[in-house]
Write a protein that holds these residues in place. Structure first.
Motif, PDB file in Angstrom:
ATOM      1  N   LEU A   4       0.827  -1.203   0.000  1.00  0.00           N
ATOM      2  CA  LEU A   4       0.000   0.000   0.000  1.00  0.00           C
ATOM      3  C   LEU A   4       0.865   1.258   0.000  1.00  0.00           C
ATOM      4  CD1 LEU A   4      -2.780   1.333   0.167  1.00  0.00           C
ATOM      5  CD2 LEU A   4      -2.617   1.137   2.650  1.00  0.00           C
ATOM      6  N   ARG A   7       2.380   1.702  -3.396  1.00  0.00           N
ATOM      7  CA  ARG A   7       1.385   2.130  -4.378  1.00  0.00           C
ATOM      8  C   ARG A   7       1.126   3.640  -4.270  1.00  0.00           C
ATOM      9  NH1 ARG A   7      -3.645  -0.797  -3.173  1.00  0.00           N
ATOM     10  NH2 ARG A   7      -2.313  -2.592  -3.515  1.00  0.00           N
ATOM     11  N   ARG A   8       1.053   4.134  -3.037  1.00  0.00           N
ATOM     12  CA  ARG A   8       0.750   5.556  -2.815  1.00  0.00           C
ATOM     13  C   ARG A   8       1.981   6.450  -2.939  1.00  0.00           C
ATOM     14  NH1 ARG A   8      -4.798   6.567  -1.256  1.00  0.00           N
ATOM     15  NH2 ARG A   8      -5.649   4.485  -1.278  1.00  0.00           N
TER      16      ARG A   8
END
Length: 65
Positions: A4, A7-8
């Motif tokens: 996560l 991804r960010r």
């Protein structure tokens, strides 16, 4: 969580941290885990445990690494 974060924030530095009193076997499991390629650093806390001198825990950490 690393997936996560990546991804960010693709350029984020991810650190596996908060480990203290780990065994060589556990550290090997961390090293070979899926998160290992995503991890830039591994933070270990070389507490002195029963030893009153900081250099004894440093030697224990050096041996573990």
């Amino acid at each position: 969580m690393a997936t996560l974060i990546r991804r960010r924030l693709p350029d984020a530095t991810i650190m596996f941290a908060g480990m203290a009193h780990v065994s060589p076997k556990y550290l090997e499991q961390v090293r070979t885990a899926r998160i290992a390629p995503e991890t830039a650093y591994i933070g270990l806390h070389p507490y002195t445990g029963e030893a009153p001198a900081w250099d004894l825990s440093h030697g224990q950490l050096q041996g573990l690494l």
